[in-house]
Design a protein around this motif. Sequence first.
Motif, mmCIF file in Angstrom:
data_model
loop_
_atom_site.group_PDB
_atom_site.id
_atom_site.type_symbol
_atom_site.label_atom_id
_atom_site.label_comp_id
_atom_site.label_asym_id
_atom_site.label_seq_id
_atom_site.Cartn_x
_atom_site.Cartn_y
_atom_site.Cartn_z
ATOM 1 N N LEU A 209 0.608 -1.154 -0.065
ATOM 2 C CA LEU A 209 0.011 -0.052 -0.010
ATOM 3 C C LEU A 209 0.874 1.131 -0.159
ATOM 4 C CD1 LEU A 209 -2.995 1.226 0.230
ATOM 5 C CD2 LEU A 209 -2.397 1.215 2.731
ATOM 6 N N LYS A 210 0.353 2.358 -0.687
ATOM 7 C CA LYS A 210 0.981 3.510 -0.518
ATOM 8 C C LYS A 210 0.045 4.494 -0.012
ATOM 9 C CE LYS A 210 5.020 2.841 -1.885
ATOM 10 N NZ LYS A 210 6.083 3.090 -0.828
ATOM 11 N N ALA A 211 0.345 5.399 0.722
ATOM 12 C CA ALA A 211 -0.552 6.516 1.522
ATOM 13 C C ALA A 211 0.279 7.651 1.717
ATOM 14 C CB ALA A 211 -1.148 5.739 2.848
ATOM 15 N N ARG A 212 -0.761 8.833 1.936
ATOM 16 C CA ARG A 212 0.077 9.966 2.348
ATOM 17 C C ARG A 212 0.067 9.954 3.935
ATOM 18 N NH1 ARG A 212 -3.576 11.221 -1.765
ATOM 19 N NH2 ARG A 212 -2.340 11.941 -3.746
ATOM 20 N N VAL A 213 1.260 10.433 4.371
ATOM 21 C CA VAL A 213 1.404 10.210 5.837
ATOM 22 C C VAL A 213 1.523 11.605 6.209
ATOM 23 C CG1 VAL A 213 2.972 9.754 7.768
ATOM 24 C CG2 VAL A 213 2.790 8.203 5.792
ATOM 25 N N MET A 214 0.768 12.226 7.214
ATOM 26 C CA MET A 214 0.724 13.506 7.826
ATOM 27 C C MET A 214 0.955 13.472 9.189
ATOM 28 S SD MET A 214 -2.404 15.268 5.595
ATOM 29 C CE MET A 214 -2.435 15.135 3.713
ATOM 30 N N VAL A 215 1.568 14.447 9.941
ATOM 31 C CA VAL A 215 1.788 14.332 11.276
ATOM 32 C C VAL A 215 1.657 15.815 11.958
ATOM 33 C CG1 VAL A 215 3.684 14.077 13.047
ATOM 34 C CG2 VAL A 215 3.696 12.671 11.014
ATOM 35 N N VAL A 216 0.603 15.871 12.870
ATOM 36 C CA VAL A 216 0.317 16.979 13.672
ATOM 37 C C VAL A 216 1.078 16.816 15.013
ATOM 38 C CG1 VAL A 216 -1.332 18.541 14.439
ATOM 39 C CG2 VAL A 216 -1.720 17.075 12.308
ATOM 40 N N MET A 217 1.757 17.755 15.216
ATOM 41 C CA MET A 217 2.521 17.807 16.586
ATOM 42 C C MET A 217 2.148 19.150 17.441
ATOM 43 S SD MET A 217 4.880 16.645 18.601
ATOM 44 C CE MET A 217 5.700 15.425 17.617
ATOM 45 N N ASP A 218 1.548 18.530 18.873
ATOM 46 C CA ASP A 218 1.264 19.507 19.561
ATOM 47 C C ASP A 218 2.427 20.445 20.252
ATOM 48 O OD1 ASP A 218 0.170 20.840 22.007
ATOM 49 O OD2 ASP A 218 -0.689 19.069 22.814
ATOM 50 N N ALA A 219 2.206 21.713 20.218
ATOM 51 C CA ALA A 219 3.128 22.568 20.579
ATOM 52 C C ALA A 219 2.620 23.565 21.676
ATOM 53 C CB ALA A 219 3.750 23.496 19.565
ATOM 54 N N GLU A 253 3.915 15.164 5.594
ATOM 55 C CA GLU A 253 3.675 16.655 5.692
ATOM 56 C C GLU A 253 3.412 16.722 7.268
ATOM 57 O OE1 GLU A 253 0.771 17.659 2.503
ATOM 58 O OE2 GLU A 253 0.771 15.233 1.988
ATOM 59 N N PHE A 254 3.985 17.980 7.562
ATOM 60 C CA PHE A 254 3.895 18.189 9.161
ATOM 61 C C PHE A 254 3.524 19.538 9.247
ATOM 62 C CE2 PHE A 254 7.265 19.661 12.420
ATOM 63 C CZ PHE A 254 6.567 18.879 13.512
ATOM 64 N N TRP A 255 2.705 19.683 10.577
ATOM 65 C CA TRP A 255 2.054 20.789 11.027
ATOM 66 C C TRP A 255 2.616 20.990 12.642
ATOM 67 C CZ3 TRP A 255 -0.407 17.980 7.439
ATOM 68 C CH2 TRP A 255 -0.980 18.557 6.416
ATOM 69 N N TYR A 256 2.932 22.091 13.133
ATOM 70 C CA TYR A 256 2.792 22.390 14.577
ATOM 71 C C TYR A 256 1.442 23.174 14.949
ATOM 72 C CZ TYR A 256 7.790 21.645 15.417
ATOM 73 O OH TYR A 256 9.037 21.260 15.851
ATOM 74 N N TYR A 257 0.810 22.691 16.089
ATOM 75 C CA TYR A 257 -0.422 23.472 16.633
ATOM 76 C C TYR A 257 -0.181 23.783 17.954
ATOM 77 C CZ TYR A 257 -2.750 19.887 19.287
ATOM 78 O OH TYR A 257 -3.108 19.046 20.270
ATOM 79 N N ALA A 258 -0.941 24.995 18.331
ATOM 80 C CA ALA A 258 -1.114 25.260 19.774
ATOM 81 C C ALA A 258 -2.571 26.070 19.769
ATOM 82 C CB ALA A 258 0.007 26.240 20.200
ATOM 83 N N SER A 259 -2.584 27.343 20.039
ATOM 84 C CA SER A 259 -3.897 28.063 19.941
ATOM 85 C C SER A 259 -3.999 28.241 18.359
ATOM 86 C CB SER A 259 -3.453 29.682 20.538
ATOM 87 O OG SER A 259 -3.151 29.549 21.752
ATOM 88 N N HIS A 260 -3.052 28.326 17.764
ATOM 89 C CA HIS A 260 -3.167 28.447 16.160
ATOM 90 C C HIS A 260 -2.514 27.311 15.536
ATOM 91 C CE1 HIS A 260 -5.344 32.226 16.804
ATOM 92 N NE2 HIS A 260 -4.086 32.474 17.490
ATOM 93 N N PHE A 261 -2.126 27.265 14.507
ATOM 94 C CA PHE A 261 -1.536 26.375 13.669
ATOM 95 C C PHE A 261 -0.479 26.943 12.625
ATOM 96 C CE2 PHE A 261 -5.214 26.345 10.879
ATOM 97 C CZ PHE A 261 -4.364 26.103 9.660
ATOM 98 N N ALA A 262 0.578 26.141 12.344
ATOM 99 C CA ALA A 262 1.460 26.488 11.080
ATOM 100 C C ALA A 262 2.000 25.216 10.504
ATOM 101 C CB ALA A 262 2.611 27.010 11.805
ATOM 102 N N ARG A 263 1.477 25.280 8.961
ATOM 103 C CA ARG A 263 2.263 24.343 8.187
ATOM 104 C C ARG A 263 3.494 24.492 8.101
ATOM 105 N NH1 ARG A 263 -1.459 23.764 2.448
ATOM 106 N NH2 ARG A 263 -3.303 24.042 3.628
ATOM 107 N N MET A 264 4.198 23.210 8.254
ATOM 108 C CA MET A 264 5.716 23.286 8.173
ATOM 109 C C MET A 264 6.351 22.632 6.734
ATOM 110 S SD MET A 264 6.703 24.307 10.965
ATOM 111 C CE MET A 264 8.420 23.869 10.657
ATOM 112 N N GLY A 265 5.475 21.972 6.066
ATOM 113 C CA GLY A 265 5.742 21.412 4.932
ATOM 114 C C GLY A 265 6.237 19.965 5.064
ATOM 115 N N ASP A 266 6.907 19.512 4.210
ATOM 116 C CA ASP A 266 7.394 18.120 4.400
ATOM 117 C C ASP A 266 8.427 17.772 4.904
ATOM 118 O OD1 ASP A 266 5.467 17.717 2.431
ATOM 119 O OD2 ASP A 266 6.355 17.509 0.619
ATOM 120 N N LEU A 267 8.637 16.743 5.450
ATOM 121 C CA LEU A 267 9.962 16.155 6.485
ATOM 122 C C LEU A 267 10.252 14.956 5.847
ATOM 123 C CD1 LEU A 267 9.501 16.991 10.052
ATOM 124 C CD2 LEU A 267 10.893 18.237 8.669
ATOM 125 N N ASP A 268 11.761 14.805 5.457
ATOM 126 C CA ASP A 268 12.134 13.475 5.139
ATOM 127 C C ASP A 268 13.156 12.815 5.983
ATOM 128 O OD1 ASP A 268 14.412 14.681 4.166
ATOM 129 O OD2 ASP A 268 13.975 14.375 2.143
#
Length: 617
Positions: A209-219, A253-268
């Motif tokens: 299987l191929k899938a899109r992997v997205m990560v959201v990190m609590d900040a 694909e990576f996000w930070y979030y707290a009161s608001h969020f920020a897209r960080m783009g791709d991490l490899d």
Amino acid sequence: MKPLLKGQRMALGPQNQGLTLTLHTELDHPDVDISLFALDETRKIKDDRYLTFFNQPTSPNGEVRMTAAGSGTAFTLNLDQLPLWISRLILTATSDSQPISRLRRGQVMLTPSVGDALQVTLTPDGQELALMLVEIYRHQDAWRVTAVEQGFNGGMAALVQSFGGEIEPEDAPTPAPISLPTPPEPLSKISLRKQQVGVVLKKAGIEGLKARVMVVMDASGSMSSLYSSGTVQETLERLIPIASRLDDNDAMEFWYYASHFARMGDLDEDSVLGVAGSQMPQHVGVVPAVKKIGMGNNEPPVMKDVLSVHQEAAAEDRAEGRGVMPTLVLFITDGGIDGGTSKKIEKIIKDTAPEALFWQFVGLGRADYGVLVRFDTLQGRVIDNSGFFAVDDIGRISDEQLYGQILAEFAVWWKKWQTLGLGNAAASRPAAPAPTGKVSLQKNASVSIQKGKQITITLSWSGRGDLDLYAFYVLKSGVTGKVYYRDKGAAGKPPYITLSGDSKNAGKETAVIHRPEELAHVVFAAYSAVENGAGSFASYKPVATFTDDLGQEVRTAVLGRNHFSFWVALSAIDLTGAQAKITHLERYSSFATERSPVLHVGGKLEMNKGVVEFKGR
């Protein structure tokens, strides 16, 4: 567990009684390799097959085995099965770039099959690039151990020479610290973890299987101790192998979030290094938007943004006639979700049940996860599209357990989602295009074309900043080097590559391979000057275009959204065969480093390993 202090010697057990020993190292360091040297009674290397390290993880008869263990490395030693000439084993740490004293945390745990476990806490304070950690040795019919912590200013070379090993001269065509057998796939820590992910995927029945992997990190503010301890950075590094095996772009694909969020783009696996570090992202300002996310907890906005990215990608899949590729969202948090927010999250989860998207919540840090647990058992959905489990201390969970828990429910969900007819079958990695006419490559795709008399590579980009084109090369003779703005190469003599010049503004730079038959490998990379600011690769959209005198054209465009790397390796051309094989790479350097890529003789590319060489410095 008893402490073993520097210089202290202790008995492990008698020889010839089947004694086994496990060495578990935990070194929180940006760039470190662990090795175990086997020496004779004169403290010399007698047989380099008994040097155990990431490229050679097992001794000839399996007496010593190296494996990944959580965030560290483990060596399993069957001491009495070792050849009698081995008088001592020395555990070492080496770095190519930073002193071992940069350790944020370092310890070695020794667990013998009989007797007490021991722990060595490391406190190096010098500038050495190599350090002997502990030594296991024979003495009066017993195995003993001592904590050494001795450094070498010359790094790995000085360490190897002290053990009687031979180092190739710097100008040798094939630089290598020791003559060692090199397997086709070096088993670095990331390689071992990718293998473990592969095992889990196979057991779960979704190996292909191929899938899109997205990560959201609590900040949010409550996460501060998990950042300062390095736990967040360690978590991201342990999630990358999932993307490397599952994601069609080998990135998440990576996000930070707290009161608001920020897209960080791709991490490899290259750019993830140091991205979280040991500080809250709001303080570091990885990208400008991160400074404005606040310190509270507000999950729904970032979840809606993740959903919008998934829906855009799914629409592209359908427009191109492919089945919708599933999305796995890894949502990492320590909890702290209030009742009103919880209801909003529940609604989002229920509303997205028809989507090819699975929400995997992961609790981190021994917190009171509260309503997170309920997200795993929500009622009133056409399909269970969410899961939750708590890691608490990620340093103490094995790769097998971690990847098993992350992927088990996802696999069950995907199989059921397909049977319910909610969408088309998943898209697979696109096949290599036919080597004729004009071709645009997707990430990791390759194409073989006829070798023209000349091959021209043009780096073009939009935006007003200055990008620099680099051509890292390996000649058929084995000589390595690079062509760039300070050394524009030569057409009629090595390296048979020329660079048009330094554009110093928006536009393009061009390189020409004048004699393809003289070259083995070339990697084309772009450097984005510090003055360009963050986000240059994401906004400038650089494209490397290969053209030749046979009318062939291959384009390799930047497809990801990296906002914080200074280097991107765009594409590679392999000229060792009858045809020229062009591969789309798009590999980024790690956060805040300007170390260039390095291209080795065999064509292997390593990011973050070269010199820092850029304008005005």
